[in-house]
Design a protein around this motif. Structure first.
Motif, short mmCIF file in Angstrom:
data_model
loop_
_atom_site.label_atom_id
_atom_site.label_comp_id
_atom_site.label_asym_id
_atom_site.label_seq_id
_atom_site.Cartn_x
_atom_site.Cartn_y
_atom_site.Cartn_z
N VAL A 183 11.11 5.67 -15.46
CA VAL A 183 10.76 4.82 -16.59
C VAL A 183 10.76 3.35 -16.21
CG1 VAL A 183 11.56 6.44 -18.33
CG2 VAL A 183 13.18 4.84 -17.35
N MET A 184 11.20 3.03 -15.00
CA MET A 184 11.10 1.67 -14.49
C MET A 184 9.90 1.60 -13.55
SD MET A 184 15.04 0.92 -13.38
CE MET A 184 16.39 0.92 -14.54
N ASP A 185 9.25 0.47 -13.53
CA ASP A 185 8.22 0.33 -12.51
C ASP A 185 8.93 0.16 -11.16
OD1 ASP A 185 8.69 -2.51 -11.81
OD2 ASP A 185 7.87 -2.94 -13.79
N PRO A 186 8.23 0.38 -10.04
CA PRO A 186 8.89 0.38 -8.74
C PRO A 186 9.68 -0.90 -8.43
CG PRO A 186 6.70 1.32 -8.54
CD PRO A 186 6.82 0.80 -9.95
N GLN A 187 9.18 -2.06 -8.88
CA GLN A 187 9.90 -3.31 -8.61
C GLN A 187 11.21 -3.39 -9.38
OE1 GLN A 187 9.16 -5.58 -6.25
NE2 GLN A 187 7.57 -4.09 -5.70
N GLU A 188 11.17 -2.98 -10.66
CA GLU A 188 12.39 -2.98 -11.46
C GLU A 188 13.38 -1.96 -10.91
OE1 GLU A 188 13.91 -2.67 -16.12
OE2 GLU A 188 11.94 -1.89 -15.55
N PHE A 189 12.86 -0.81 -10.52
CA PHE A 189 13.71 0.24 -9.96
C PHE A 189 14.45 -0.29 -8.72
CE2 PHE A 189 14.62 3.81 -7.19
CZ PHE A 189 15.14 4.76 -8.05
N LYS A 190 13.74 -1.03 -7.89
CA LYS A 190 14.35 -1.57 -6.68
C LYS A 190 15.48 -2.55 -7.02
CE LYS A 190 13.14 -3.77 -2.28
NZ LYS A 190 12.04 -4.33 -1.45
N LYS A 191 15.26 -3.37 -8.03
CA LYS A 191 16.29 -4.34 -8.44
C LYS A 191 17.49 -3.66 -9.07
CE LYS A 191 12.99 -8.12 -9.20
NZ LYS A 191 12.34 -8.99 -10.24
N ALA A 192 17.23 -2.57 -9.80
CA ALA A 192 18.32 -1.87 -10.50
C ALA A 192 19.05 -0.89 -9.59
CB ALA A 192 17.76 -1.12 -11.71
#
Length: 533
Positions: A317-326
């Motif tokens: 549910v996160m885009d890949p960039q947000e997933f990486k930060k989270a």
């Protein structure tokens, strides 16, 4: 127009659903892996079974892929982590073959009771022997079900219709759920001793590997019969063969095997009059194949229309960039969850409450909470638990989940508080993520500050002079090196906990020596556990 690749055999009913939705379908069950890799970039979705390998290499080429549908339950051939990072939904169809598996279990039990396959084979060999193949009735017999889950509960209902007394063993099922089925929950030992028939409906985990072996067979009745339509490695095949040879049990019906296909060296082949074997047919019926194909096609259509799948295996549910930060926070809760599971894994969880404070609240919390629940349940249930079915399993087990945000007023930029209520007690952990790593900062409201990585001993006790000296002395004598250590307590003489980071696992003798040493000084030892995070 969306384009979907069907790369394994599914029924025409599934293909019809895709085409009726205006989707272009390429049905290529016979294509090679090389051909698949060369064309996978063209597709928005893929439906597959077990023959197609969607590993990291394949997914790297899947530039437009939005959804992967597994027409069936198993998904070892799909790299879930890589699909999640790329924002690709992956789902399976776990209920499509439920009834088929249930009915096969009952069929195996009836065949085992009435010697149906053996008598059939004898007649085909022109042999008429009614006395030899005389059977037994199911009525008034006791059926012990190991794993009262989706399949096990349906087996129970049908067995009760035969007039059988049904009992079960499932340490992670809420007693209320079993009561609603009129099935008493017993310990595994009691179930083995009481049952005339024993059927397994459990996943394969470290805990359930060879769950039935030599010691368990010796507990059973001489007339006990085993049915396994779950996982082959749940039963020790050699031990089963020995139990049959020594007449410790009466017979077995086995659909799943430790080695598939079954080799000619399988010792169960020597017991053709007492063992029925089928070729992993539990979920293989025309209806099951149709059900899985229809469900997979409908899910693909739904996802491509912008909806969430009903049985997802991941939650991108996160885009890949947000997933990486989270990712650091997802890893933090996973470590806290694993710590909790290893610390209190022998207790039945009733409720989980997680509180988030600080920077972590800048992200979508749902995938973070799902990672937490997965990590808590993973060691005690099934290594196939993933970011979504973990929540479904928690609900099925009647585990209440509560997620909330808190105002973080400490010096920490982020904080996760985890509280768990079990059938025995309530306990809690707190942790944080720092640029130099993950830290555990509180255990049961007692302040701690230690790196959340490696091997640990955790000891809960009443604060007394000499406790730490006793523990470290025993560890030193056994050459267990201490890497780090933290003590938490509220007041002198009160409740205390020590968390010791060590380089290797102590033996049971060392643990017993520590217990004896602390008892000598009346430290009121509550628990001592080994953890590996």
């Amino acid at each position: 127009m969306y384009k979907v690749l069907v790369n394994d055999n599914i029924s025409q009913k599934g293909i019809d659903i895709l085409q009726e939705a205006g989707i272009e379908v390429d049905f290529k069950p016979e294509q090679s892996r090389e051909e698949c890799l060369n064309t996978i970039h063209q597709y928005d979705g893929i439906i597959l079974r077990s023959m197609t390998d969607l590993d990291k290499k394949a997914l790297a080429k899947a530039e437009n892929l939005k959804v992967i549908g597994r027409a069936g339950t198993g998904y070892d051939n799909i790299d879930l982590e890589e699909a999640t990072k790329k924002g690709i939904f992956v789902f399976n169809t776990p209920t499509g073959n439920t009834i088929s598996a249930v009915e096969h279990t009952l069929g195996m039990m009836l065949s085992l009771s009435r010697n149906i396959p053996q008598s059939n084979q004898a007649l085909h060999n022109n042999l008429w022997n009614r006395k030899k193949y005389r059977g037994v009735e199911l009525k008034a017999k006791t059926l012990g079900i190991i794993g009262l889950n989706r399949i096990g509960s349906r087996v129970a209902k049908r067995a009760q219709a035969f007039g059988m007394d049904v009992i079960a063993n499932d340490p992670y099922l809420a007693p209320e759920k079993a009561e609603s089925l009129n099935v008493p929950l017993l310990s595994l030992e009691k179930l083995l001793k009481k049952s005339d028939y024993i059927t397994l409906h459990i996943p394969l985990t470290e805990e359930t590997h060879h769950l039935l072996s030599e010691a368990e067979f010796k507990l059973m009745k001489k007339n006990a019969r085993i049915i396994n339509c779950a996982r082959g490695k749940n039963i020790d095949t050699k031990a089963l063969a020995r139990a049959l040879a020594e007449n410790e049990i009466a017979g077995a019906a086995i659909d799943v095997h430790e080695e598939e296909p079954v080799s000619k060296d399988n010792p169960l082949l020597d017991f053709e009059d007492r063992v029925i074997m089928t070729a992993h047919l539990g979920g293989t019926t025309i209806e099951a194949i149709d059900n899985n194909s229809i469900a997979a096609a409908r899910e693909v259509v739904s996802v491509l229309e912008g909806n969430l799948p009903e049985s997802p295996l991941n939650i991108p549910v996160m885009d890949p960039q947000e997933f990486k930060k989270a990712q650091p926070y997802i890893e933090l809760v996973a470590k806290l969850g694993k710590f909790m599971a290893e610390w209190k894994g022998d207790q039945r969880i009733k409720a989980v409450e997680v509180e988030y404070g600080g920077e972590i609240n800048n992200f979508k919390l749902k995938p973070i909470t799902l990672s937490l629940i997965k990590s808590i349940l993973d060691p005690i249930l099934d290594n196939r638990i993933n970011l979504v079915n973990a929540m479904h399993i928690a609900e099925e087990r009647e585990i209440a989940i509560k997620e909330s945000k808190i105002q973080n007023e400490t010096e920490l930029k982020n904080l996760v508080n985890l509280k768990v209520k079990s059938d025995k007690e309530e306990y809690s952990l707190s942790g944080t993520y720092l640029p130099n790593g993950y830290r555990i900062v509180r255990i049961n409201d007692l302040r701690i500050d230690l790196e959340l990585d490696g091997e640990f001993i955790i000891v809960s006790y009443q604060d007394k002079p000499g406790v730490i000296g006793k523990i470290t002395s025993v560890l030193g004598k056994d050459k267990i090196n201490i890497a780090n250590m933290q003590v938490g307590r509220k007041s002198p003489g009160g409740e205390a906990v020590v968390l010791i980071q060590i380089d290797s696992k102590p033996s049971e003798e060392v643990f017993q020596e520590i217990k004896n040493s602390l008892n000598e000084i009346n430290a009121n030892l509550k628990e001592i556990n080994y953890l590996k995070i």
